[in-house]
Design a protein around this motif. Structure first.
Motif, PDB file in Angstrom:
ATOM      1  N   PHE A   1       0.828  -1.205   0.000  1.00 34.33           N
ATOM      2  CA  PHE A   1       0.000   0.000   0.000  1.00 34.33           C
ATOM      3  C   PHE A   1       0.862   1.255   0.000  1.00 34.33           C
TER       4      PHE A   1
ATOM      5  N   TYR B   1     -10.753   6.648   1.435  1.00 34.56           N
ATOM      6  CA  TYR B   1     -10.446   5.489   0.600  1.00 34.56           C
ATOM      7  C   TYR B   1     -11.716   4.660   0.408  1.00 34.56           C
TER       8      TYR B   1
ATOM      9  N   GLY C   1     -10.927  -0.935  -2.140  1.00 36.74           N
ATOM     10  CA  GLY C   1      -9.556  -1.427  -2.235  1.00 36.74           C
ATOM     11  C   GLY C   1      -9.500  -2.946  -2.159  1.00 36.74           C
TER      12      GLY C   1
ATOM     13  N   TYR D   1      -7.229   0.672  -5.455  1.00 42.57           N
ATOM     14  CA  TYR D   1      -8.114   1.322  -4.495  1.00 42.57           C
ATOM     15  C   TYR D   1      -8.495   2.692  -5.040  1.00 42.57           C
TER      16      TYR D   1
END
Length: 347
Positions: free
Chosen positions: A69, A90, A93, A142
């Motif tokens: 990530f 976010y 993802g 994501y």
């Protein structure tokens, strides 16, 4: 004199459908793991021991999911958030493949939404970012959205496009690493006896421990992930003259703290949503608690999926109650992170 330096993109430089290929590819080896485990009290067994990983059906221990990530995120910063005011959230993802030592990761992003803010000085940009390995396989993708400054406040506002995003990645869409098998899982070596069936939806877990964030470690982490956002490096980039702690640093710290109570939530495979609720600065003490949101079975032998809300807080000695919002519905001022994710756990 020709201008050769990169000043970063501003809000008016983004258009929906635009695809941005990010520099520079990075080959990740065991040095990144050593530094990651030095920066955070990371102890999940699958990422610590080749033998443990092999007993779980993998060829050897993969690199921590959040290393992937951070690397993918860091590549996107010069093009997406160099001039950002804040990284807002976010969604959607998924980790598609483990990242192994020696893999080379590159990133690309597609702009999927733009909306100018009412003040006319900033706007929100939504991007879907992907990390690909040397085999052109997507290892992680994501959506995130950031608030970005305008270069020219008089520039006309673009047509607002706000993407519709799923509230949760369906458990059926989670990618289970090939060969993963928890039927011979060693709970003693993993550190805790609690398996998938021991957790109940709605249960909260106070992770007890706390870590005070220092300026030096934050700066090392931000450099390690090649995150060039000005607000993390340059004290003059903010009116309060305080450098912001990179939000991913808070994510990794909270995830590591969650080992105490969730030692067997081994692999992160889905990122449903997340928000950096309040800024974090050097000197803050990070504590964490989790809430079990959902559970699902998988087709992999002995492997269950557990959906968790991970909350990081800035608190005094002794921590506090597992509370997220006040009576007004807003995040409490001590809440730093609200992260919703799927993890894999032995059943």
């Amino acid at each position: 004199m020709a201008e050769k330096t990169n000043l970063g993109r501003f809000f008016e430089d983004y258009t929906v459908g635009q695809v941005i290929r990010h520099a520079v590819p990075r080959t990740i080896k065991m040095g990144e793991r050593a530094l990651y485990h030095a920066l955070y009290p990371a102890r999940h067994a699958l990422y610590s021991s080749d033998q443990f990983a092999q007993d779980c059906g993998l060829p050897f221990s993969p690199l921590d999911d959040l290393i992937a990530f951070h690397v993918v995120f860091g590549k996107t910063v010069p093009d997406i958030s160099l001039n950002a005011v804040a990284n807002l959230g976010y969604a959607e993802g998924r980790w598609h493949h483990p990242v192994w030592p020696g893999d080379t990761i590159r990133s690309e992003s597609e702009v999927i939404g733009v909306k100018q803010n009412s003040n006319g000085k900033t706007g929100v940009v939504w991007v879907r970012s992907r990390g690909l390995n040397q085999h052109d396989e997507v290892v992680l993708d994501y959506v995130r959205w950031v608030m970005v400054r305008k270069r020219d406040v008089d520039a006309p506002a673009p047509k607002a496009v706000v993407p519709e995003l799923a509230e949760v990645v369906p458990a059926s869409d989670l990618k289970i690493p090939k060969g993963l098998d928890f039927t011979n899982y060693d709970f003693t070596l993993a550190g805790e006896p609690h398996r998938w069936g021991d957790y109940e939806v709605g249960e909260t877990i106070h992770h007890v421990d706390g870590v005070t964030v220092e300026e030096a470690e934050h700066m090392l982490a931000t450099r390690l992930w090649q995150n060039t956002a000005k607000v993390h490096f340059d004290a003059w980039a903010r009116e309060d003259r305080k450098r912001l702690i990179y939000g991913g640093h808070v994510i990794s710290m909270a995830r590591a703290l969650s080992f105490n109570g969730l030692a067997n939530a081994q692999m992160i495979v889905g990122l449903n949503g997340g928000a950096h609720a309040n800024p974090c600065h050097a000197g803050d003490t990070i504590r964490a608690w989790s809430e079990v949101l959902d559970k699902a079975e998988t087709d992999a032998p002995g492997v269950g999926a557990i959906r968790l809300r991970l909350v990081a807080t800035r608190s005094l000695a002794g921590g506090g109650l597992c509370k997220l919002r006040g009576e007004d519905g807003k995040y409490l001022p001590e809440v730093l992170l609200d992260l919703d994710y799927w993890a894999l756990m032995p059943m």
